[in-house]
Design a protein around this motif. Structure first.
Motif, PDB file in Angstrom:
ATOM      1  N   ASP A  45       0.499  -1.196  -0.118  1.00 61.42           N
ATOM      2  CA  ASP A  45       0.041   0.508   0.328  1.00 61.42           C
ATOM      3  C   ASP A  45       0.859   1.107   0.347  1.00 61.42           C
ATOM      4  OD1 ASP A  45      -2.570  -0.765  -0.262  1.00 61.42           O
ATOM      5  OD2 ASP A  45      -2.015  -1.326   2.298  1.00 61.42           O
ATOM      6  N   THR A  46       1.790   1.550   0.394  1.00 63.84           N
ATOM      7  CA  THR A  46       2.415   2.363   0.647  1.00 63.84           C
ATOM      8  C   THR A  46       3.436   2.986  -0.101  1.00 63.84           C
ATOM      9  OG1 THR A  46       3.275   2.068   3.431  1.00 63.84           O
ATOM     10  CG2 THR A  46       4.899   3.488   1.948  1.00 63.84           C
ATOM     11  N   ALA A  47       4.131   1.521  -0.986  1.00 61.26           N
ATOM     12  CA  ALA A  47       4.678   1.630  -2.035  1.00 61.26           C
ATOM     13  C   ALA A  47       3.716   2.395  -3.523  1.00 61.26           C
ATOM     14  CB  ALA A  47       5.493   0.251  -2.965  1.00 61.26           C
ATOM     15  N   VAL A  48       2.726   1.954  -3.216  1.00 59.01           N
ATOM     16  CA  VAL A  48       1.255   1.888  -4.314  1.00 59.01           C
ATOM     17  C   VAL A  48       1.364   3.844  -4.310  1.00 59.01           C
ATOM     18  CG1 VAL A  48      -0.475   2.436  -5.197  1.00 59.01           C
ATOM     19  CG2 VAL A  48       0.673   0.375  -4.865  1.00 59.01           C
ATOM     20  N   ASP A  49       0.783   4.500  -2.623  1.00 62.07           N
ATOM     21  CA  ASP A  49       0.248   5.680  -2.635  1.00 62.07           C
ATOM     22  C   ASP A  49       1.585   6.334  -2.390  1.00 62.07           C
ATOM     23  OD1 ASP A  49      -1.755   4.999  -1.656  1.00 62.07           O
ATOM     24  OD2 ASP A  49      -1.869   4.671   0.865  1.00 62.07           O
ATOM     25  N   HIS A  50       3.083   6.069  -3.080  1.00 62.78           N
ATOM     26  CA  HIS A  50       4.545   7.016  -3.222  1.00 62.78           C
ATOM     27  C   HIS A  50       4.266   7.045  -4.468  1.00 62.78           C
ATOM     28  CE1 HIS A  50       6.044   6.168   0.937  1.00 62.78           C
ATOM     29  NE2 HIS A  50       4.900   6.885   1.055  1.00 62.78           N
ATOM     30  N   LEU A  51       3.952   6.369  -4.913  1.00 58.93           N
ATOM     31  CA  LEU A  51       3.902   6.890  -7.180  1.00 58.93           C
ATOM     32  C   LEU A  51       3.134   7.949  -7.644  1.00 58.93           C
ATOM     33  CD1 LEU A  51       2.817   3.412  -8.317  1.00 58.93           C
ATOM     34  CD2 LEU A  51       4.687   3.587  -7.858  1.00 58.93           C
ATOM     35  N   ASP A  52       3.761   8.515  -8.164  1.00 56.94           N
ATOM     36  CA  ASP A  52       3.069   9.854  -8.784  1.00 56.94           C
ATOM     37  C   ASP A  52       1.671   9.820  -9.630  1.00 56.94           C
ATOM     38  OD1 ASP A  52       2.284  12.148 -10.012  1.00 56.94           O
ATOM     39  OD2 ASP A  52       4.675  12.904 -10.112  1.00 56.94           O
ATOM     40  N   TRP A  53       0.859   9.820  -8.905  1.00 51.83           N
ATOM     41  CA  TRP A  53      -0.434   9.318  -9.627  1.00 51.83           C
ATOM     42  C   TRP A  53      -0.909  10.811 -10.290  1.00 51.83           C
ATOM     43  CZ3 TRP A  53      -1.678   4.993 -10.086  1.00 51.83           C
ATOM     44  CH2 TRP A  53      -1.906   3.900  -9.265  1.00 51.83           C
ATOM     45  N   VAL A  54      -0.735  12.078 -10.131  1.00 54.46           N
ATOM     46  CA  VAL A  54      -0.477  12.869 -10.950  1.00 54.46           C
ATOM     47  C   VAL A  54      -0.116  12.475 -12.625  1.00 54.46           C
ATOM     48  CG1 VAL A  54      -0.531  15.437 -11.971  1.00 54.46           C
ATOM     49  CG2 VAL A  54      -1.095  14.849  -9.078  1.00 54.46           C
ATOM     50  N   ASP A  55       0.967  12.844 -12.642  1.00 52.38           N
ATOM     51  CA  ASP A  55       1.674  11.544 -13.486  1.00 52.38           C
ATOM     52  C   ASP A  55       1.103  10.834 -14.216  1.00 52.38           C
ATOM     53  OD1 ASP A  55       4.283  12.000 -15.594  1.00 52.38           O
ATOM     54  OD2 ASP A  55       4.406  10.539 -14.660  1.00 52.38           O
ATOM     55  N   ILE A  56       0.640   9.546 -13.822  1.00 50.47           N
ATOM     56  CA  ILE A  56      -0.145   8.732 -14.142  1.00 50.47           C
ATOM     57  C   ILE A  56      -0.817   8.715 -14.514  1.00 50.47           C
ATOM     58  CG2 ILE A  56      -0.797   5.964 -13.187  1.00 50.47           C
ATOM     59  CD1 ILE A  56       1.538   6.386 -11.173  1.00 50.47           C
ATOM     60  N   GLY A  57      -2.338   9.526 -14.101  1.00 56.34           N
ATOM     61  CA  GLY A  57      -3.349   9.428 -14.543  1.00 56.34           C
ATOM     62  C   GLY A  57      -2.910  10.598 -15.868  1.00 56.34           C
ATOM     63  N   GLY A  58      -2.086  11.373 -15.793  1.00 59.86           N
ATOM     64  CA  GLY A  58      -1.976  12.414 -16.816  1.00 59.86           C
ATOM     65  C   GLY A  58      -1.623  11.115 -18.447  1.00 59.86           C
ATOM     66  N   GLN A  59      -0.790  10.211 -18.341  1.00 57.88           N
ATOM     67  CA  GLN A  59      -0.245   9.239 -19.176  1.00 57.88           C
ATOM     68  C   GLN A  59      -1.551   8.620 -19.344  1.00 57.88           C
ATOM     69  OE1 GLN A  59       4.076   7.372 -18.689  1.00 57.88           O
ATOM     70  NE2 GLN A  59       4.053   8.159 -15.999  1.00 57.88           N
ATOM     71  N   LEU A  60      -2.084   7.985 -18.605  1.00 59.48           N
ATOM     72  CA  LEU A  60      -3.525   6.833 -19.083  1.00 59.48           C
ATOM     73  C   LEU A  60      -4.019   8.162 -19.829  1.00 59.48           C
ATOM     74  CD1 LEU A  60      -3.625   5.315 -15.731  1.00 59.48           C
ATOM     75  CD2 LEU A  60      -3.800   4.450 -17.625  1.00 59.48           C
TER      76      LEU A  60
END
Length: 234
Positions: free
Chosen positions: A5-20
């Motif tokens: 959970d910690t590793a997933v939460d530390h991902l850059d979700w703004v960037d991931i969402g933008g790429q998707l």
């Protein structure tokens, strides 16, 4: 909260969402971790039972082994942690497309909706492709409850374990040629991809485009891969 959970939460979700939003896919380098990669690859290399041989079927040519009740614990935790984050993106996509349906915040709740809709057949699986094997363009979008994002991973090292076997996606927009993309996957990389459709912003607003994915012909060695779906099949 678990380490996953910690590793997933530390991902850059703004960037991931933008790429998707722009591409329909996003690579998460090395997220599986070396232990999980090694264990899954060993499972796949063992002859074992449960492997389904594809001989020039609609899905291509190679071997698949579906996860049933023996879903590996690390993958169970990872899938749940990623679903929690990806549900936010999935709901935003539905809002963008003016679709009323919203996905629940947890994977357990979503799977309950699957069971209520008669979707009980797991779709997550390992793939084992040898020389001349490939996976044809496809999408796993059968059923009333379909999550618009899924996960793929590579459990072999390109150039060392195999040659060829590139992971390919195509996107079909109305009145246009299909747009291909080759995902730059390395050993242990996980990628989030659109399951079948995603929003695309055109000159007259957003509309839905169609996506499929495949694995090109393996020219040397053996390619081991992984596909994780969040929804089950009817």
């Amino acid at each position: 909260m678990t380490s996953i959970d910690t590793a997933v939460d530390h991902l850059d979700w703004v960037d991931i969402g933008g790429q998707l939003d722009v591409e329909g896919w996003a690579v998460l380098p090395g997220l599986l971790g070396p232990d999980a990669v090694r264990d899954l690859a060993q499972q796949a290399r063992a002859s074992g039972t449960g492997w389904e041989r594809l001989e020039f079927s609609d899905l291509g040519c190679g071997e698949l082994r579906y996860f049933d009740t023996n879903f590996p614990i690390p993958l169970t935790a990872l899938r749940s942690a990623l679903y929690r984050r990806l549900a936010v993106i999935a709901n935003r996509w539905n809002e963008t497309l003016d679709v009323a349906h919203r996905y629940p915040t947890s994977l357990d709740e979503f799977l309950q909706l699957n069971r209520a809709a008669g979707q009980t057949r797991p779709q997550s699986h390992l793939t084992r492709l040898g020389v001349e094997d490939h996976l044809a363009l496809h999408q796993r979008s059968d059923g009333e409850q379909v999550f618009p994002l899924q996960l793929v991973a590579l459990l072999s090292e390109p150039g060392d374990d195999f040659d060829g076997g590139e992971f390919v996606m195509t996107e079909q927009r109305p009145r246009m040629q299909s747009r291909p993309a080759v995902l730059p996957l390395r050993l242990g990389d996980l990628a989030v991809i659109a399951t079948a459709h995603r929003p695309f912003k055109g000159s007259r607003g957003h509309y839905r485009v169609n996506l499929k994915h495949a694995v090109s012909r393996v020219r040397r060695g053996q390619r081991i891969g992984l596909e994780l779906s969040f929804h089950d099949a009817p």
